[in-house]
Each structure stands twice: as structure tokens, then as C-alpha cells.
Design a protein around this motif. Sequence first.
Motif, mmCIF file in Angstrom:
data_model
loop_
_atom_site.group_PDB
_atom_site.id
_atom_site.type_symbol
_atom_site.label_atom_id
_atom_site.label_comp_id
_atom_site.label_asym_id
_atom_site.label_seq_id
_atom_site.Cartn_x
_atom_site.Cartn_y
_atom_site.Cartn_z
ATOM 1 N N HIS A 1 -0.433 -7.456 2.753
ATOM 2 C CA HIS A 1 0.973 -7.318 3.120
ATOM 3 C C HIS A 1 1.735 -8.619 2.861
ATOM 4 C CE1 HIS A 1 -0.058 -3.882 6.176
ATOM 5 N NE2 HIS A 1 -0.088 -3.483 4.927
ATOM 6 N N HIS B 1 0.823 -1.220 0.000
ATOM 7 C CA HIS B 1 0.000 0.000 0.000
ATOM 8 C C HIS B 1 0.853 1.264 0.000
ATOM 9 C CE1 HIS B 1 -2.525 -2.894 2.546
ATOM 10 N NE2 HIS B 1 -3.182 -2.770 1.409
ATOM 11 N N ASP C 1 2.074 4.134 1.932
ATOM 12 C CA ASP C 1 2.436 4.311 3.357
ATOM 13 C C ASP C 1 3.096 3.064 3.957
ATOM 14 O OD1 ASP C 1 0.650 2.429 4.410
ATOM 15 O OD2 ASP C 1 -0.304 3.823 5.786
ATOM 16 N N ASP C 2 3.054 1.910 3.276
ATOM 17 C CA ASP C 2 3.783 0.731 3.768
ATOM 18 C C ASP C 2 5.286 0.938 3.655
ATOM 19 O OD1 ASP C 2 1.470 -0.686 4.178
ATOM 20 O OD2 ASP C 2 1.646 -1.920 2.361
#
Length: 841
Positions: free
Chosen positions: A170, A50, A52-53
Motif C-alpha cells: 500500500h 490491490h 479491492d483497495d
Amino acid sequence: MKKTLLCFFSLLLSFPLVQAQQPQKPSSNDIYDALQKLNFLGTVLYVAAHPDDENTRLISYMSNHEKARTGYLALTRGDGGQNLIGPELRELLGVIRTQELLAARRIDGGEQLFTRANDFGYSKNPDETLKIWNKDAVLSDVVLAIRKFKPDVIINRFDHRTPGTTHGHHTSSAMLSFEAFDLANDKTAYPNQLDQTGLWQPKRLFFNTGWWMYGSQENFEKVDKSNMLSLDIGVYYPTKGLSNNEIASLASSQHLCQGFGRLSQRGAQEEYIEFLKGVPLQNNNDVFAGINTTWTRVNNGAAIGDILRKVETHFNFTNPSVHVPELLKAFKLIQKIDDAHWRNLKSQEIKNIITMCAGLYLEASAATNWATPGESVEVSLEVLNRSAQNIILESFKFNNSESEPKHLELSNNKRFSIEATLQIDKDQKPSSPYWLNEKGSLGMYKVDNTSYIGLPETPRAYQVDFNLIIDNVPVTISKDVVYRFSKPDKGELYRPFEIIPEASAKLTEQVIIFDTKKQQDIPVVVKSGRDNLEGFVTIDHPEGWSVFPEKQKVSIKNKGEEQTLVFTVIPPESEDEGIISPVVHVGEKHYSKALLEIDYEHIPFQTVLLPSDSKVVRLNIKKRGEKIAYIQGAGDVVPESLRQIGYNVRILAPEEITPETLELFDALVVGIRAYNTVDGLKFKQQLLFDFVNNGGNMVVQYNNSYRLNVDQLAPYEIHLSRNRVTDENAEVTFLDPDNPVLNYPNKISESDFEGWTQERGLYFPDTWGNEFTPVLSMNDIGESPKNGSLLVAKYGKGYYVYTGLSFFREFPAGVSGAYRLFANMLSLGKDDMKSNKELKQ
Ligand SMILES: [Zn+2]
């Protein structure tokens, strides 16, 4: 040279907070940094799921300390999240987050890549994720990214070995990266890519680990780290005046729609990466150990390296233009590199460095921010050489036209302004995000133009090639056409130059509920992309529905202007739903998309074309009770939705909660996470229970057990858990089929649980007092039944209902079953005829 390469080129400027579209205005320090990167031939790809990961500390470290070409492959664009800065959700939120990632990369020096995977919302494990995504298609995109970007080193943000411990997206990102590491070099895998990319074998795969993987710092200290590298990501860069972790904080602070604005950090800090596979580590803490990252990596590269190393070592910060002759020598040698990957990349880099050294300013600015196909647009070219170098502008050309000879000798600091006309192609596609052109599936975007797969954004339609002769060497520099303007309160601003359709139309509501057979007036806003638009508008609608008038004339004088037309929609007698969409007819053509604009200071202005349609829902809901008090929590549209089906809803602030006020209402609804977010509510809880005791109904929507601001959530014992059912199609079993909430006044059946969106619900209670009746049971695949989604209890003369079902998501999507069930909760006990169907006491 492929134009798409341009957007892969980024440069960290010494002043990183420039407005999103400002052209580069590099200093000597920037040139020196770019030179160091020119002399490094190594590549790193960071992989996660994503926006911001990504660990910007590591991306910045690889780009600015190692000097490596560094990419971040985000599998999704983050459409599924919340938006803290504006109303955009879903596709539009994905557009904002794409641009926030690009803004972060402009700061940390990385490049941005994507796959076609869609962020469809929370997922518990990779099995579910990979089923909803098309696993093979996403894997193919990861392989494609590796084959195109050609990383020596890949670093996964997440652990591929621990499914179920984090978001399924994730773990999936890490599993796919692990698999793609080998497939990229396998000629039997996705062979249709090979013409475009060739095979590629990355050398090492790492996992970006940390103490949190081991429970505590203490545990982590004891771990054998012979398989790990530790990197000091706090290094200081004197040419930038910034520490690496300061740059990283600035970069991650671009994720403003996720509330990531944060304090910057400085000072030494260790970051760990664990070796997973590939060429074994050597004992020197170097990710590139044993990998040739110098110019000798390419055939005949040694001579290029000799020239460029000297320029780097003797770099003249006060007059960098003295290096132009040597750089041109290297440029000519780079043109002879047989490996197209390095030739293209390094040509772009060195051309950029030559223009920076010569202080060359080249810009193509259109007189307008948008144009329509077939239109001609005035474009101003600014050409300026700010050095003593001998530079001639031989000619220029738009990418769709013949070149125009000029032969201008660009003497030092003499500005030239050339007025040119750009003829927009008649069949030019609008400049909307390419992944939204066609309707995709829940898990995947549909991309028809396969050459776009992986690109962060649609390549700009129009560029100008400036054909220069610098010290007798022909060099072509391409610039996107932009729009430059000023605002009295902002100063100079830039926007992308965009192509829009001549007409677009939008409806203001996404869902329109018809509670009775009464007609409703629906406004249609038509926008013109050009002057003097004449045509008419019709409305496509489902059978059984009527729209009046059948068509209306549209006549708009000025480009950019809007005209609002009102149509009357009449629903059918019985329950029904469908889609209505306006169509603008102009001559032979018709247009059915809405033109939406996204305007924030930290990202470039965006125009997005989306299908213009609204869901119309005819409901026939029976209700008992009319006056509803609503206590807002974290914010939801449930009050508006209840009004749409005919309830009289008043929002009550905590200080307005008194016995006298409560007496006015038949039922009370508590908004999502109210007990997490509204401080004063705990002092009012007893008054709310008294209201129920006296015959009122109280419906409490989901709260999070973490940071619950109330001692007693319900009049009886109840315990919240983290149980959630994320499959919106999970089967629903009726535990108590005779319960009034399933029967009165609306008969609820299995079909009422069809067409739900994103999830069934979340944070269900897992234990409760005997006074509660659990009504429904549901679960995600492979899990035990969860019975706490809807709990009903009689308390005194009224009813208390706790529900973690996601009504706040289903109402805005117009899910009729959700409306019917909610009406039943509010109607509990409101009819004496049915009171023999008592709940158990
Ligand atoms: Zn994430």
C-alpha cells in the motif's frame, strides 16, 4: 486505429448487472451520459496496490459526476490472497481478480490499468516490498501509465508518509505515485518509453484521506482542512436512477472472490482528498480548478465544442438518431485534431455515440468458442440499422484478411446476416493472459511484448471492421469476434472467442509425496483443441527417478475431448525432489502446458495456459505414532498432507470429542484458527488437556488473538501476539538444539528451513509460562528476535505444542523440512529409549 484502444472504452449502462460479456444495448439515457463525457476533456487516475483497495465511490464520482475519464491503476492483480468462491489460487486467482476489477469498472465507468508487480503476499513495510518487486521496473510502469493515460489529477489511496502503518504494498503504491508524478515529465527518466508516449506533467496530486487517518471523527473535525477538498459522493444521477454511492457499492460487490458482496448505500456522504503537490488549489472545491477541461483545450477544438454542446443541450431522448448529421460534422473535425491522444480517444467515443444514436447493431459471432492455429471458423455477422439515417455497409474485413466489398443499403430495421470465414493464422498465439506466458520472479511478472505492459488483459486476437458510410461519411466500427450461445436454464450467453493450442496436458496434483520407495500411478489428462488428434505423450522427470511406460499413444477424435493416460513413477531410494511434466508430441510439435478454465457468472469465461508440472518429493521420514485426530479450523490441507506421509488421520467434529474417542489416537492436531472459527471447541478444551495428561500429544497451529473463542488456549499460560515473520528465508536459530523436537526421530538442521514459501509464520505468542520451552528464534530484517514460533511443554505424560509456523502453506508446496519437523512434533515422547532427553519440567 490501434485495436488496444477498444478495451479502454467503457460505458455505464442503465442496467449495470448485465452478464459479463453481453454486448452494449444502450438506452437514450446512456447516450446522453456518454455525450456529457464526450464534452469533458479532463482525466483522473486513482492509484493503489490491490484489487479491492480502490475507492469505488470516488472513481464513480469522478467518472459520472465530474464526467472525467477515470482510471484505476492497481499495481498488482492480487494473486496473493484467499479465494472465497472457488479453488483457484495464485496466478489463477490473479486472473479472477483482474476480471473482477474490469467488472467493477464496467459499473463505475472507470478504466483499469496495471503494472507488472506481483502480489507476493503480506509485506510489513515498503522497504521489503520494493526490494522484492523490482522497484525500478514498477516505477517505470507507473511512469508509463501516467504518460499513456495523461491524467490531470492523480489521487493516491494510501499515504506515502507513513510506512509501516499498513501493508508495504500500500505505502509503496503511494510512494511510487509521488515519485512518478515528476518523472513522467522528465525526459531523462525511462527515455525508451518516449517514442510511444511522449512526456506528461499531471497538474495535481492528492491523497484520499479520511477521519481514520486522525484516529476518530472528533479529531478529524478539528483538523485544518484548507489543504483538502471535500466531495459529496452521495450525489444522485436521475438518468441512471442511482445514487453515486449505490453505483460504488455495486462496483465493489464485484470483488466476490474476496467476499465483498455488500449492501448498497444512498444519501449525502463527504469524501476528502488532501492536496500533496502540483498547481495550488483554488478556493472553489474543484479538483480541476484552473485546468481547461473544455473542447478549447485542443487546437481548433472550439468548433467541435460548439456543435457538441448544442447536441447535448437539445438532446432528443425520444429520437436520438436526429443528432447523427451534427455528430458526423463533429466526427470529421475530430479527425483533424493534431494531438493524437485526444484525436484517438474522442474518435472512439463519438463513433460509439453515433452507432448508439442510429440504433446500429453490429456483431461478429463465431460458430465455436475456441479454435486452434490454422483452423478456419465460420463467423456470422449481424448488421442492423434501427434509424431513418442513410447507412451503407460498404465492406467488412477481418483484421488478418482483405476487405470484402458488400455495398448493402441498411434500411430502417432490416436485419442482415452475413456468413463469413475467418482463417486463424498458423502462428497465432493462444489467448491466455499475457503476463503468465513466461515465468516471472517472486515480485514481478515477465512481459516480453512491451506494448502489453499496463493492459488489463491480452487484446483479443480477431476483430471485424465494419466499413460503413453514414450520410456520405466513411466510418469504420471494429468489433471483437465473440461466441454467442444459449443454455435452456440461463438464456442467451456470450463468451470471448479464444485461440487454444491443438494439445495440452495437465497433472491433477501439484505436489506428489513419496513417503516410501513404493511407486505411484500418476494420471495425465490430455485435451485436444481440434478433431482427430494423434500423437504420443512422454514425461520429463529428474535424474534418479523412473517413469513407465516411456511413452504412450494419444488418439482423440473430437475437439474439446480429453483422454487420461496413467504413468507409473518410481522414486529413488534416498530423499530427493524435482519436477515432472508431461509433453504431448504431435508431428514435429510438442506441447507442455495445461489448459485451465475459469467459469463464473460475474466475469467473462477465461482460458489460461500454465506450465504443466508437479513437484515430486521423495521423503524418508521417521515417525512414532500413527493415528492422528484432526480438528478442522478455518480449513487447510494439513490432514491430506499428513496422510501422504503415511499417517492415519481422522477428522473429528467437536461433538465427536469424547474421552473414549480420544483414546484411539496417538496425537491430536488442531487446524489453523480453530479457536477463532469453531464455536463448540471451548467446551471440549478440558477433555483435550486430559488426553495430553494421559500421554497423548497435542499440536495447535496458529490462531488469531482477536476473537479467540476459548478462555484457556493451553494448559499453561500463553499470550498470542501479532508477531509474524513474513520473510520465508529469514534465518532460523536453534534456541534449544538438544530439544527432542529437533532431534528425534528426524535430525533437523538448517537445511530443513530452506525452500519455504510465502512466510515463516504468524501470530506467534510473545509471552508464555516457564513450562514452555521456546525452540526456534527468527525475525524479519530490522526487527527484534521472535522466539514464540514453536513452543513445547510436557503436560502429565504427554506433550502440548503451540506453533505459528505456516505448515499449512509449506505442505502444499512440498517443503520436506516442514514435513520432517511436523513428524517430530507428533513423535514427542513416543520412544522410551530417548526419554532421558526430557524437556525441562
Ligand atoms: Zn490492499
